[in-house]
Design a protein around this motif. Structure first.
Motif, PDB file in Angstrom:
ATOM      1  N   ILE A 139      42.037 105.853   4.818  1.00  0.00           N
ATOM      2  CA  ILE A 139      41.165 105.730   5.993  1.00  0.00           C
ATOM      3  C   ILE A 139      41.288 104.328   6.573  1.00  0.00           C
ATOM      4  O   ILE A 139      41.083 103.332   5.881  1.00  0.00           O
ATOM      5  CB  ILE A 139      39.698 106.045   5.621  1.00  0.00           C
ATOM      6  N   GLY A 140      41.648 104.258   7.852  1.00  0.00           N
ATOM      7  CA  GLY A 140      41.780 102.966   8.528  1.00  0.00           C
ATOM      8  C   GLY A 140      40.758 102.827   9.646  1.00  0.00           C
ATOM      9  O   GLY A 140      39.743 103.525   9.670  1.00  0.00           O
ATOM     10  N   SER A 141      41.045 101.966  10.574  1.00  0.00           N
ATOM     11  CA  SER A 141      40.097 101.703  11.665  1.00  0.00           C
ATOM     12  C   SER A 141      40.159 102.771  12.751  1.00  0.00           C
ATOM     13  O   SER A 141      39.215 102.945  13.512  1.00  0.00           O
ATOM     14  CB  SER A 141      40.384 100.323  12.282  1.00  0.00           C
ATOM     15  N   SER A 142      41.291 103.507  12.825  1.00  0.00           N
ATOM     16  CA  SER A 142      41.452 104.516  13.875  1.00  0.00           C
ATOM     17  C   SER A 142      41.104 105.902  13.350  1.00  0.00           C
ATOM     18  O   SER A 142      41.400 106.240  12.206  1.00  0.00           O
ATOM     19  CB  SER A 142      42.895 104.521  14.379  1.00  0.00           C
ATOM     20  N   THR A 143      40.492 106.709  14.217  1.00  0.00           N
ATOM     21  CA  THR A 143      40.235 108.104  13.842  1.00  0.00           C
ATOM     22  C   THR A 143      41.085 109.043  14.703  1.00  0.00           C
ATOM     23  O   THR A 143      40.776 110.220  14.833  1.00  0.00           O
ATOM     24  CB  THR A 143      38.740 108.466  14.003  1.00  0.00           C
ATOM     25  N   SER A 180      33.267 102.878   4.673  1.00  0.00           N
ATOM     26  CA  SER A 180      34.424 103.329   5.456  1.00  0.00           C
ATOM     27  C   SER A 180      34.558 104.850   5.440  1.00  0.00           C
ATOM     28  O   SER A 180      34.893 105.472   6.458  1.00  0.00           O
ATOM     29  CB  SER A 180      35.716 102.693   4.912  1.00  0.00           C
ATOM     30  N   GLN A 183      31.547 106.344   7.533  1.00  0.00           N
ATOM     31  CA  GLN A 183      31.757 106.116   8.963  1.00  0.00           C
ATOM     32  C   GLN A 183      32.866 107.019   9.511  1.00  0.00           C
ATOM     33  O   GLN A 183      32.736 107.593  10.608  1.00  0.00           O
ATOM     34  CB  GLN A 183      32.122 104.637   9.217  1.00  0.00           C
ATOM     35  N   PHE A 184      33.939 107.178   8.755  1.00  0.00           N
ATOM     36  CA  PHE A 184      35.039 108.058   9.170  1.00  0.00           C
ATOM     37  C   PHE A 184      34.540 109.486   9.353  1.00  0.00           C
ATOM     38  O   PHE A 184      34.826 110.128  10.376  1.00  0.00           O
ATOM     39  CB  PHE A 184      36.154 108.009   8.115  1.00  0.00           C
ATOM     40  N   GLU A 187      32.357 109.896  12.400  1.00  0.00           N
ATOM     41  CA  GLU A 187      33.108 109.843  13.657  1.00  0.00           C
ATOM     42  C   GLU A 187      33.895 111.123  13.920  1.00  0.00           C
ATOM     43  O   GLU A 187      33.900 111.631  15.039  1.00  0.00           O
ATOM     44  CB  GLU A 187      34.058 108.639  13.661  1.00  0.00           C
TER      45      GLU A 187
END
Length: 452
Positions: A139-143, A180, A183-184, A187
């Motif tokens: 899991i990174g900053s982009s979805t 993280s 939040q993922f 989103e």
């Protein structure tokens, strides 16, 4: 659910334009798909405009390599699809959130659950679905997309769209509660309407408190309350000759303590990997004082000791796997008997227990002959009612539950605990080239959730 299934063929660049999909003529006519004009192609969170070209005497779907790569697709995939309101939707795209992976071990990137993951891949292919696996580390900053593991001739990592459905198979609360991860999930549910099931662990206190509010379920519940102080333990031990202390967040039988009176003494039996450890105390207060260190880090649920059936003095209980099916309804997939190992008072396989059919476990037990015949039906009914109760009373999305039940020597059914991440190795063994009903059911429920 859509019954149309189509085979994906990935072709080399240069044969036709990158944004062109070639589909069999009969499929185009059946679904009234417009040709030589742009439609929206959707696969999970992936969306892109493409032009449709009709191909006579062809039953599949041809897609260019660059477009297939952006979608994470390989040749030979079998997918369901439908065309509605100008959108050609392929799927369902399913992803499974697992605790960890090992990129250096391509034979077993998911350790002991790799066989289960491969079984899921095979089951998806037979049902016209596509599955990938990812961990919290991916899991990174982009979805917009995520790196995940797919199986095509071998295990490999590719960039994938966000799936239509995510199955939470995390086995650690620490990973599940990472900001993280939370939040993922928040989103993707909001942005893509991704369905996420088995979204959290269940605590023993939470389950019993929730079910106690339903009069119809109270008969399955042994008296159970949180251990807060000595007075609470004294009250329970005065009421019952045996009391179990279970870690609120425990699993696999870890940390369970059995307390019983023996004349003026109190015996504490501790469940360990090597067997049962026994310690005697001159008073209940002394026993409680011995627990004070553990209570600083572990919350315990006190539970009424029951006169449960046994098999040659080895305790017997039952694990029901209850899953939502192709219509979104709870369904009992399997019930198995679990017999404790010698020198153990818990039946978990991790503690030396063994599996048997319900019939065999009941027939070899000390349950009265007059009630043996109805045992399976009573266990089935209890598992179904408890699952529905959890769905109604706990605000979370569950698609499968492992429900541990027991029978006392009068034939009464009792709830022991509920697991929202039931092990895939604890009910029916993995069989080579054989897809288990529990795996098929998970995909059917995913199809229901995603509209395929």
């Amino acid at each position: 659910m859509s019954k149309t299934k189509i085979s994906i063929q990935v072709t080399s660049s240069g044969v036709t334009q990158e944004d062109v999909l070639m589909i069999g003529e009969s499929t185009i006519k059946q679904w009234k798909i417009p040709t030589h004009q742009y439609v929206m192609l959707q696969f999970g969170s992936f969306k892109e405009h493409v032009k449709i070209v009709s191909v006579p005497k062809y039953n599949g779907l041809r897609i260019q390599t660059p477009l297939a790569r952006r979608m994470g697709l390989f040749s030979g995939a079998q997918l369901r699809f439908h065309f509605r309101n100008g959108t050609l939707r392929l799927g369902p795209l399913i992803s499974v959130l697992v605790t960890r992976d090992d990129p250096d071990n391509l034979e077993k990137p998911f350790g002991t659950i790799t066989l289960f993951c491969k079984e899921l891949v095979d089951a998806c292919r037979s049902q016209g679905a596509y599955v990938y696996f990812f961990t919290p580390e991916h899991i990174g900053s982009s979805t917009n997309s995520i790196q995940g593991w797919v199986y095509h001739e071998r295990w490999q990592k590719v960039m994938m769209p966000i799936a239509d459905v995510i199955n939470n198979r995390l086995t650690s609360r620490k990973f599940e509660n990472k900001p993280s991860v939370q939040q993922f999930l928040k989103e993707v549910k909001s942005r893509y309407n991704t369905q996420f099931f088995n979204e959290k662990f269940l605590d023993k206190t939470e389950v019993f408190d929730a079910l106690r509010g339903d009069p119809a379920l109270q008969r399955y519940l042994p008296e159970s309350r949180l251990l807060r102080n000595y007075a609470g333990l004294k009250t329970m031990c005065a009421k019952y000759s045996t009391v179990f202390l279970k870690p609120v967040r425990g699993s696999l039988g870890k940390g369970i303590i059995r307390i019983s009176r023996q004349g003026t003494m109190y015996l504490a039996q501790y469940a360990t990997i090597n067997g049962t450890k026994k310690l005697s105390y001159p008073s209940l207060l002394k026993l409680f004082e011995s627990l004070s260190g553990k209570m600083k880090t572990t919350k315990y649920q006190m539970q009424q000791g029951l006169m449960l059936i046994d098999n040659t003095s080895r305790p017997v209980d039952f694990r029901a796997l209850v899953q939502k099916n192709a219509t979104g309804k709870w369904h009992v997939t399997s019930i198995v008997g679990r017999i404790a190992g010698s020198n153990h008072f818990v039946s978990n396989l991790a503690r030396g227990g063994s599996l048997s059919t319900v019939k065999e476990a009941v027939m070899k037990s000390n349950l009265p002959q007059s009630v043996k015949g109805e045992a399976h039906l009573k266990l089935h009914k209890a598992a179904l009612e408890i699952s529905k109760g959890i769905d109604t009373r706990i605000p979370a999305h569950f698609g499968e539950l492992g429900i541990d039940l027991a029978l006392d020597t009068s034939g009464h059914v009792w709830l022991l605990e509920v697991n929202s991440k039931p092990s895939k190795n604890d009910n029916t063994p993995l069989r080579e080239n054989k897809i288990r009903p529990s795996v098929k059911q998970m995909i059917e429920y995913s199809r229901f959730l995603s509209g395929f």
